[in-house]
Design a protein around this motif. Sequence first.
Motif, mmCIF file in Angstrom:
data_model
loop_
_atom_site.group_PDB
_atom_site.id
_atom_site.type_symbol
_atom_site.label_atom_id
_atom_site.label_comp_id
_atom_site.label_asym_id
_atom_site.label_seq_id
_atom_site.Cartn_x
_atom_site.Cartn_y
_atom_site.Cartn_z
ATOM 1 N N GLY A 112 -10.962 -70.450 92.299
ATOM 2 C CA GLY A 112 -11.638 -70.284 93.747
ATOM 3 C C GLY A 112 -13.002 -70.615 93.911
ATOM 4 N N TRP A 160 -2.316 -70.301 104.467
ATOM 5 C CA TRP A 160 -1.746 -70.033 103.275
ATOM 6 C C TRP A 160 -0.704 -71.059 103.311
ATOM 7 C CZ3 TRP A 160 -1.273 -65.132 100.916
ATOM 8 C CH2 TRP A 160 -0.402 -64.951 100.062
ATOM 9 N N LEU A 192 -5.598 -59.465 101.537
ATOM 10 C CA LEU A 192 -5.136 -60.871 101.892
ATOM 11 C C LEU A 192 -4.369 -60.714 103.168
ATOM 12 C CD1 LEU A 192 -4.234 -62.801 98.736
ATOM 13 C CD2 LEU A 192 -6.468 -63.081 99.991
ATOM 14 N N LEU A 193 -4.577 -61.156 104.105
ATOM 15 C CA LEU A 193 -5.200 -62.462 104.560
ATOM 16 C C LEU A 193 -6.227 -62.287 105.409
ATOM 17 C CD1 LEU A 193 -5.031 -65.476 103.776
ATOM 18 C CD2 LEU A 193 -3.577 -65.776 105.750
ATOM 19 N N ILE A 240 -5.672 -69.756 101.058
ATOM 20 C CA ILE A 240 -4.671 -69.553 99.883
ATOM 21 C C ILE A 240 -3.908 -70.831 99.766
ATOM 22 C CG2 ILE A 240 -3.193 -68.014 98.666
ATOM 23 C CD1 ILE A 240 -5.955 -67.039 99.197
ATOM 24 N N PRO A 254 -1.416 -60.091 94.542
ATOM 25 C CA PRO A 254 -2.920 -60.143 95.276
ATOM 26 C C PRO A 254 -3.840 -59.370 94.551
ATOM 27 C CG PRO A 254 -0.967 -58.761 96.506
ATOM 28 C CD PRO A 254 -0.545 -59.618 95.567
ATOM 29 N N THR A 261 -7.427 -63.409 95.351
ATOM 30 C CA THR A 261 -6.728 -64.417 94.912
ATOM 31 C C THR A 261 -5.261 -63.868 94.607
ATOM 32 O OG1 THR A 261 -7.443 -64.652 92.618
ATOM 33 C CG2 THR A 261 -8.303 -65.946 94.121
ATOM 34 N N GLY A 314 -8.947 -70.079 97.450
ATOM 35 C CA GLY A 314 -8.303 -69.655 96.178
ATOM 36 C C GLY A 314 -7.040 -70.326 96.188
ATOM 37 N N ASP A 372 -10.024 -66.996 104.582
ATOM 38 C CA ASP A 372 -9.201 -67.279 103.279
ATOM 39 C C ASP A 372 -8.529 -68.564 103.514
ATOM 40 O OD1 ASP A 372 -10.480 -64.861 102.440
ATOM 41 O OD2 ASP A 372 -8.749 -63.642 102.660
#
Length: 264
Positions: free
Chosen positions: A38, A107, A68-69, A75, A64, A45, A15, A73
């Motif tokens: 995404g 992330w 998440l998270l 990001i 968000p 996302t 995402g 994932d």
Amino acid sequence: MSTTTEAAGALGRLGRTRVRVSPGVGGARCRVRTSVTGTDPTVPTVRPVLTHHDARSARLSLVPEGALLLAGDRIELDVTVDPGASLEIVEPGGTVAYDMRGQDASWHVDVRVAAGAALPWAGEPFVVAAGADVDRRTRVRFSEGARLAVRETLVLGRAHEPPGRVSLRTDVRSDVRRVLAEDLALDASTTPSLLGRARVMESVLLVLPAPLSGGPEEDRFDLAVPGATLWRRLAGAAHEASTATAWQHARAAVLDAPLPGEER
């Protein structure tokens, strides 16, 4: 560093959120361009919500769109502030990296602040729950005359649970010189040796064209590059690690705004 490769993206649910702000022309409001993409439309996302903008400045909230998270994932947050523009980013709440049951997530934040531009980013707590495995990277690039302040709070484990695993990599540099480089691998075994009894680490990074006059001296580190300052506090709980005073000074310095109770 903060751009996921195609191979990495294929292994997870990517995402990507992009934000770019440019000054307005001829008195018009500044231009704010955002996109959210995404690999899977069902994957949550981070959506940028514009809450204010005028000729030179904008304010965005990063919201968000779901939990998440989670495991898998990936990001990515990509933020660009063009010359002469100002962008303030706020987060309405913290982020929890949940138990990933042997899998992992990432992330990544990539920031570019151009000459004469300003960016204060008020990050909220990032909680790494037991069983989580997160690759968290922050890369910042800025040009001469830029002003930026970034607040980050890392919480290792929720209440009454051990920390999950997180790899923290931070790379902040100007066009010609590195300001800050960190690489920390924290989990249940390494955290005691690196942070002692602390399970919360809160940081405020401030970069100005010239050194800050005033500001709190406690937990303050003046970095090797003139105008770059880091406040960092370790504690057993988030409220004990608060760097609220440092953040107020950093934000005001970046936005050239008065502190609470002051007049200019």
